[in-house]
Design a protein around this motif. Structure first.
Motif, PDB file in Angstrom:
ATOM      1  N   SER A   1      59.566 -12.562  38.352  1.00 15.68           N
ATOM      2  CA  SER A   1      60.216 -11.742  39.399  1.00 15.68           C
ATOM      3  C   SER A   1      61.463 -11.045  38.858  1.00 15.68           C
ATOM      4  O   SER A   1      61.734  -9.883  39.198  1.00 15.68           O
ATOM      5  CB  SER A   1      60.575 -12.598  40.617  1.00 15.68           C
ATOM      6  N   ALA A   2      62.220 -11.760  38.001  1.00 16.22           N
ATOM      7  CA  ALA A   2      63.414 -11.123  37.405  1.00 16.22           C
ATOM      8  C   ALA A   2      62.976  -9.981  36.493  1.00 16.22           C
ATOM      9  O   ALA A   2      63.572  -8.891  36.509  1.00 16.22           O
ATOM     10  CB  ALA A   2      64.226 -12.151  36.625  1.00 16.22           C
ATOM     11  N   LEU A   3      61.909 -10.203  35.737  1.00 18.08           N
ATOM     12  CA  LEU A   3      61.383  -9.162  34.854  1.00 18.08           C
ATOM     13  C   LEU A   3      60.957  -7.944  35.685  1.00 18.08           C
ATOM     14  O   LEU A   3      61.275  -6.798  35.358  1.00 18.08           O
ATOM     15  CB  LEU A   3      60.181  -9.731  34.081  1.00 18.08           C
ATOM     16  N   HIS A   4      60.267  -8.232  36.778  1.00 16.38           N
ATOM     17  CA  HIS A   4      59.785  -7.166  37.652  1.00 16.38           C
ATOM     18  C   HIS A   4      60.962  -6.349  38.214  1.00 16.38           C
ATOM     19  O   HIS A   4      60.927  -5.113  38.228  1.00 16.38           O
ATOM     20  CB  HIS A   4      58.961  -7.771  38.783  1.00 16.38           C
ATOM     21  N   ALA A   5      62.012  -7.063  38.643  1.00 17.55           N
ATOM     22  CA  ALA A   5      63.174  -6.364  39.211  1.00 17.55           C
ATOM     23  C   ALA A   5      63.841  -5.464  38.157  1.00 17.55           C
ATOM     24  O   ALA A   5      64.433  -4.446  38.494  1.00 17.55           O
ATOM     25  CB  ALA A   5      64.178  -7.375  39.765  1.00 17.55           C
ATOM     26  N   LEU A   6      63.723  -5.840  36.884  1.00 15.21           N
ATOM     27  CA  LEU A   6      64.311  -5.012  35.821  1.00 15.21           C
ATOM     28  C   LEU A   6      63.431  -3.813  35.464  1.00 15.21           C
ATOM     29  O   LEU A   6      63.926  -2.786  35.017  1.00 15.21           O
ATOM     30  CB  LEU A   6      64.498  -5.842  34.546  1.00 15.21           C
ATOM     31  N   LEU A   7      62.120  -3.959  35.664  1.00 20.01           N
ATOM     32  CA  LEU A   7      61.191  -2.944  35.152  1.00 20.01           C
ATOM     33  C   LEU A   7      60.564  -2.033  36.202  1.00 20.01           C
ATOM     34  O   LEU A   7      60.139  -0.922  35.874  1.00 20.01           O
ATOM     35  CB  LEU A   7      60.035  -3.633  34.396  1.00 20.01           C
ATOM     36  N   THR A   8      60.467  -2.515  37.429  1.00 25.11           N
ATOM     37  CA  THR A   8      59.686  -1.758  38.414  1.00 25.11           C
ATOM     38  C   THR A   8      60.206  -0.321  38.608  1.00 25.11           C
ATOM     39  O   THR A   8      61.422  -0.068  38.542  1.00 25.11           O
ATOM     40  CB  THR A   8      59.654  -2.484  39.781  1.00 25.11           C
ATOM     41  N   SER A   9      59.255   0.579  38.890  1.00 24.02           N
ATOM     42  CA  SER A   9      59.653   1.967  39.135  1.00 24.02           C
ATOM     43  C   SER A   9      60.215   2.131  40.553  1.00 24.02           C
ATOM     44  O   SER A   9      60.786   3.165  40.891  1.00 24.02           O
ATOM     45  CB  SER A   9      58.450   2.898  38.936  1.00 24.02           C
ATOM     46  N   ASN A  10      60.040   1.095  41.379  1.00 22.49           N
ATOM     47  CA  ASN A  10      60.607   1.120  42.734  1.00 22.49           C
ATOM     48  C   ASN A  10      62.135   0.995  42.621  1.00 22.49           C
ATOM     49  O   ASN A  10      62.641   0.003  42.118  1.00 22.49           O
ATOM     50  CB  ASN A  10      60.038  -0.063  43.525  1.00 22.49           C
ATOM     51  N   ARG A  11      62.862   2.017  43.068  1.00 26.56           N
ATOM     52  CA  ARG A  11      64.319   2.004  42.900  1.00 26.56           C
ATOM     53  C   ARG A  11      65.053   1.488  44.147  1.00 26.56           C
ATOM     54  O   ARG A  11      66.228   1.798  44.373  1.00 26.56           O
ATOM     55  CB  ARG A  11      64.817   3.393  42.485  1.00 26.56           C
ATOM     56  N   SER A  12      64.343   0.657  44.953  1.00 27.36           N
ATOM     57  CA  SER A  12      65.021   0.040  46.108  1.00 27.36           C
ATOM     58  C   SER A  12      66.187  -0.791  45.588  1.00 27.36           C
ATOM     59  O   SER A  12      66.104  -1.384  44.520  1.00 27.36           O
ATOM     60  CB  SER A  12      64.084  -0.913  46.836  1.00 27.36           C
ATOM     61  N   THR A  13      67.240  -0.824  46.391  1.00 24.28           N
ATOM     62  CA  THR A  13      68.404  -1.620  45.976  1.00 24.28           C
ATOM     63  C   THR A  13      68.868  -2.504  47.127  1.00 24.28           C
ATOM     64  O   THR A  13      68.592  -2.214  48.294  1.00 24.28           O
ATOM     65  CB  THR A  13      69.522  -0.671  45.460  1.00 24.28           C
ATOM     66  N   GLY A  14      69.538  -3.611  46.777  1.00 26.30           N
ATOM     67  CA  GLY A  14      70.014  -4.554  47.800  1.00 26.30           C
ATOM     68  C   GLY A  14      68.902  -5.426  48.350  1.00 26.30           C
ATOM     69  O   GLY A  14      69.046  -6.036  49.405  1.00 26.30           O
ATOM     70  N   GLN A  15      67.781  -5.502  47.613  1.00 23.93           N
ATOM     71  CA  GLN A  15      66.604  -6.208  48.130  1.00 23.93           C
ATOM     72  C   GLN A  15      66.446  -7.597  47.502  1.00 23.93           C
ATOM     73  O   GLN A  15      67.191  -7.972  46.592  1.00 23.93           O
ATOM     74  CB  GLN A  15      65.343  -5.386  47.852  1.00 23.93           C
ATOM     75  N   TYR A  16      65.415  -8.292  47.982  1.00 26.12           N
ATOM     76  CA  TYR A  16      65.130  -9.662  47.542  1.00 26.12           C
ATOM     77  C   TYR A  16      63.669  -9.704  47.097  1.00 26.12           C
ATOM     78  O   TYR A  16      62.770  -9.375  47.883  1.00 26.12           O
ATOM     79  CB  TYR A  16      65.363 -10.583  48.736  1.00 26.12           C
ATOM     80  N   TYR A  17      63.446 -10.061  45.844  1.00 25.96           N
ATOM     81  CA  TYR A  17      62.076 -10.141  45.315  1.00 25.96           C
ATOM     82  C   TYR A  17      61.638 -11.593  45.206  1.00 25.96           C
ATOM     83  O   TYR A  17      62.407 -12.461  44.775  1.00 25.96           O
ATOM     84  CB  TYR A  17      61.997  -9.538  43.908  1.00 25.96           C
ATOM     85  N   SER A  18      60.397 -11.827  45.568  1.00 24.20           N
ATOM     86  CA  SER A  18      59.793 -13.137  45.378  1.00 24.20           C
ATOM     87  C   SER A  18      58.362 -12.891  44.914  1.00 24.20           C
ATOM     88  O   SER A  18      57.666 -12.037  45.480  1.00 24.20           O
ATOM     89  CB  SER A  18      59.827 -13.884  46.718  1.00 24.20           C
TER      90      SER A  18
END
Ligand SMILES: NC(=O)c1ccc[n+]([C@@H]2O[C@H](COP(=O)([O-])OP(=O)(O)OC[C@H]3O[C@@H](n4cnc5c(N)ncnc54)[C@H](OP(=O)(O)O)[C@@H]3O)[C@@H](O)[C@H]2O)c1
Length: 324
Positions: free
Chosen positions: A269-286
């Motif tokens: 999930s941390a890797l995804h938050a660093l790489l994803t093309s989705n530029r949403s901010t202030g969000q929570y990934y699981s």
């Protein structure tokens, strides 16, 4: 005979299905990170170590921020065995000491002109109750106040990058905390509730910080998100009696093998938050997906208020509002 064989096949299939389910999401982004500087705190163990390998494979220039640089050096050597071209730096950082956080940031600022990524990953759980040299509960300072200060010190370098990302490694444990516990942050020099609450407050604090900071950075190139890695088999449980006792651990082992993630799975999930093309901010990934944190953690008003309270208790570092 066929009865036994089909029984084994069904049991194997169910076991595989359960393990796949609990392994969680996998980051499928193929983005390269060549030449981009990424800091991973607590990179010598568990999720931070697994994430560092993933980032090195994608070409990132890594800064492994560790409180024990000898352990960091061991990880650097392991990375170089697999990826000889990797560029890896080891820097000393003790999040339980604001002077260490300051020295680390000064050191980074003198050597690097910009940073693409900051992963606030380091953390402790169920630590024996200790008051730090700065007079805070050690769990609160290591998991929340330290990363809060570090992030502010590094914002200039993050803003200097064309695009930058901050990833705060939180936990589902933030859901254990109510509003009353959250307020305890101001009294924790003298009062301590429980190890679970201490951990939950620190992780809820990180999500609220993520939310408020994303608003403050909305007109910049920096995005900031929080992630829940899931339940991961790492050293974080070293102080938890039910898992640090070898007999109790052995008893739970068959279940843990099925339902607990490996560090590599926990890093997704941390890797995804660093790489994803989705530029949403202030969000929570699981599990590599955008997810909803608890109602308190989703409340903008509480996030703003908690940010102000945190600045107040860190007035020695950031000054008081009247100084601004
Ligand atoms: N494992 C899970 O099930 C789980 C679940 C939810 C969230 N998380 C979060 O995931 C993150 C990574 O934890 P992990 O599971 O990978 O545990 P881990 O293997 O124990 O790694 C934690 C890292 O943080 C470092 N650290 C601890 N105190 C520090 C300090 N004062 N200054 C700098 N570094 C410090 C540790 O250094 P040393 O090696 O020197 O101790 C270690 O490198 C943590 O924030 C944790 O709360 C984990």
């Amino acid at each position: 005979m066929w009865k036994y064989i089909s029984g084994i096949v069904v049991a194997g299939g169910v076991t595989y299905g359960v393990m796949r389910y609990f392994a969680g999401g996998i980051c499928r982004c193929t983005t390269r990170l060549d030449g981009l500087v990424i800091i991973v705190t607590g990179a010598n163990s568990g999720i931070g170590k697994a994430l560092s390998f993933e980032l090195a494979r994608r070409g990132a220039t890594l800064i492994l921020a560790c409180r024990d640089t000898k352990k960091g050096l061991d990880v650097k050597c392991e990375i170089l065995v697999e990826i000889p071209s990797a560029e890896v730096y080891i820097k000393h950082l003790d999040l339980a000491s604001f002077s260490s956080v300051y020295k680390f940031s000064q050191n980074i600022s003198s050597e690097f002109r910009e940073i693409y990524g900051l992963v606030n990953n380091a953390g402790i759980f169920y630590h024996p109750q200790t008051i730090t040299e700065n007079n805070f509960d050690i769990t609160l300072q290591t998991n929340y106040l330290g990363p809060f200060v570090l992030t502010h010190y590094l914002l200039k370098l993050l803003k200097a990058s064309d695009h930058a990302r901050i990833v705060n490694v939180s936990s589902n444990a933030h859901r254990m905390v109510n509003y009353y516990d959250l307020q305890a942050v101001t009294t924790w020099q003298s009062e301590f509730r429980s190890h679970f609450i201490a951990y939950g407050v620190s992780k809820l604090g990180l999500i609220l910080f993520t939310r408020e900071l994303s608003k403050q950075l909305s007109n910049t190139n920096v995005i900031v998100n929080a992630v829940d890695p899931g339940n991961v088999n790492t050293n974080i449980f070293r102080y938890l009696p039910s898992l640090s006792n070898p007999w109790l651990y052995a008893l739970q082992w068959p279940i843990r093998v099925l339902v607990v993630k490996s560090p590599q799975q926990g890093a997704q999930s941390a890797l995804h938050a660093l790489l994803t093309s989705n530029r949403s901010t202030g969000q929570y990934y699981s599990d590599c997906k955008l997810s909803l944190p608890s109602p308190i953690a989703s409340n903008d008003k509480i996030a703003k208020e908690y940010y102000r309270i945190t600045l107040d208790i860190l007035a020695d570092i950031f000054g008081t509002e009247s100084d601004c």
